[in-house]
Design an enzyme around this catalytic site. Sequence first.
Site, PDB file in Angstrom:
ATOM      1  N   CYS A  11      -2.376  72.374  74.271  1.00  0.00           N
ATOM      2  CA  CYS A  11      -1.715  71.382  75.101  1.00  0.00           C
ATOM      3  C   CYS A  11      -0.834  72.159  76.069  1.00  0.00           C
ATOM      4  CB  CYS A  11      -0.896  70.433  74.236  1.00  0.00           C
ATOM      5  SG  CYS A  11      -0.651  68.842  75.018  1.00  0.00           S
ATOM      6  N   CYS A  87      -4.563  67.457  75.550  1.00  0.00           N
ATOM      7  CA  CYS A  87      -3.912  66.805  76.688  1.00  0.00           C
ATOM      8  C   CYS A  87      -4.727  67.082  77.941  1.00  0.00           C
ATOM      9  CB  CYS A  87      -2.471  67.263  76.847  1.00  0.00           C
ATOM     10  SG  CYS A  87      -2.229  68.968  77.335  1.00  0.00           S
ATOM     11  N   CYS A  95      -8.348  78.336  81.223  1.00  0.00           N
ATOM     12  CA  CYS A  95      -7.944  78.894  79.933  1.00  0.00           C
ATOM     13  C   CYS A  95      -8.254  80.377  79.884  1.00  0.00           C
ATOM     14  CB  CYS A  95      -8.695  78.203  78.796  1.00  0.00           C
ATOM     15  SG  CYS A  95      -8.260  76.476  78.587  1.00  0.00           S
TER      16      CYS A  95
END
Length: 163
Positions: A11, A87, A95
Amino acid sequence: MSPVYNVLFLCTGNSARSILAEAILNHRGAPNFHAFSAGSHPTGIVNPFALKQLAAAHLPVEGLHSKNWDEFAKPGAPKMDFVFTVCDSAAAEVCPVWPGQPMTAHWGIPDPAPVRGSDAVIERAFRDAFITLDRRIGLFLSLPLASLNALAIKTEITRIGRE
């Protein structure tokens, strides 16, 4: 002997939803699953209402802390088998590259952290997030991972995030 799967919940702030998911999976999935959580921009603290919700569910909170997702992309970090974003903000961010190319899915749920109002209103938001995560984790744990191929697992973990 059953395999042990490492699961990372991501998140943005790593203060509420990902922390809840980490605690739920570590409790419900032991000893075959080991959960972790992290954030792209961690707040550095676990939301007190998240801790209160975990205590109400009789789940341990020891060791839970807000941390950056870079910790899990470093050499020597645990190899992840699954990475779930919980989220929408984290799902849209770039990422790090996770060693071992884990399976990924988006399990977005509304963020209880910005909810304002009475304690009862805020607690309800955290309880709703907890219930949704608990249900999804239960579905995940019911998958016969050892007998499914990679495509079937990817399909199922994606489907879970839409329920």
